[in-house]
Design a protein around this motif. Structure first.
Motif, PDB file in Angstrom:
ATOM      1  N   GLY A   1       2.242   1.552  -3.625  1.00 42.46           N
ATOM      2  CA  GLY A   1       1.225   1.969  -4.590  1.00 42.46           C
ATOM      3  C   GLY A   1       1.706   1.791  -6.022  1.00 42.46           C
ATOM      4  N   ASP A   2       1.491   2.828  -6.846  1.00 39.51           N
ATOM      5  CA  ASP A   2       1.925   2.746  -8.243  1.00 39.51           C
ATOM      6  C   ASP A   2       3.191   3.576  -8.491  1.00 39.51           C
TER       7      ASP A   2
ATOM      8  N   GLU B   1       0.826  -1.209   0.000  1.00 42.95           N
ATOM      9  CA  GLU B   1       0.000   0.000   0.000  1.00 42.95           C
ATOM     10  C   GLU B   1       0.863   1.262   0.000  1.00 42.95           C
TER      11      GLU B   1
END
Length: 216
Positions: A150-151, A147
């Motif tokens: 992320g990206d 998390e």
């Protein structure tokens, strides 16, 4: 990742470390233990080599500390348990790291080290959990780290790696570069199926910074 020359020495002898943990750094006669302490030491010794990502995180050091605590003070002990407190893990460690220990002392030294680490796992709590609870905890740690990523291409930054990436890569590498360890199977399969971003992140960091390194 910072371009500092080093020699890597792989050992399972955690008793060589004052804190009983690996990794540790021997530099100019000093022993520095724990990844985060090593990073801070190198920043002082080689200020010109500070990662650009750390400069971008000025004022946000607490984010690096958060990742450090997750990995060093929690996830680390879950991995230690899988590697040392299980029969399959201990057998793998013994064959990989203690085969060159003189035969006369091996039957005494190896069980002593293994028992000491098993007792430490109990002392820190992870050895008191059931297998189901331990699995739940490492799943949660992996999801939390995923998390945070992320990206983004790096843990906390978009352009350059930071100390958080040094920490995250080292822990992911300890798993993904030792896929022959049977007690890691569940965890590695979970990483690949549920957090493929972390696996891709590890592979990208490895290819960029470590693929051409020669172990010594």
């Amino acid at each position: 990742m910072a371009g500092i020359e080093y020699k890597e020495h792989k050992t399972a002898d955690m008793m060589s470390s004052p804190t009983g943990k690996v990794p540790f750094l021997l530099h100019r006669g000093q022993l520095i233990c724990d990844s985060s302490e090593i990073i801070e030491y190198l920043k002082i010794e080689y200020p010109s080599k500070t990662l650009e990502g750390d400069k971008e995180l000025e004022g946000k050091k607490h984010m690096v500390t958060m990742i450090q605590r997750l990995l060093e003070d929690h996830f680390y002990w879950l991995l230690v348990f899988l590697l040392w407190a299980t029969k399959e893990g201990a057998n793998w460690v013994t064959k990989k790291y203690f085969s060159e220990v003189p035969a006369l002392i091996r039957p005494f030294l190896v069980p002593y080290i293994i028992n000491d680490l098993r007792n430490t796992c109990v002392a820190v709590g992870v050895g008191r959990y059931t297998d189901e609870v331990r699995e739940k905890k490492w799943r949660e740690d992996c999801i939390a780290l995923n998390e945070v990523l992320g990206d983004k291409p790096f843990m906390l930054t978009h352009q350059n790696p930071s100390s958080a990436d040094v920490l995250a890569y080292s822990f992911l590498s300890s798993l993904l570069s030792n896929q022959e360890v049977k007690t890691f199977d569940k965890l590695i399969n979970f990483l690949k199926k549920s957090t493929p971003q972390l696996v891709a992140y590890h592979d990208r960091i490895h290819a960029t910074y470590f693929d051409k390194k020669v172990e010594s």
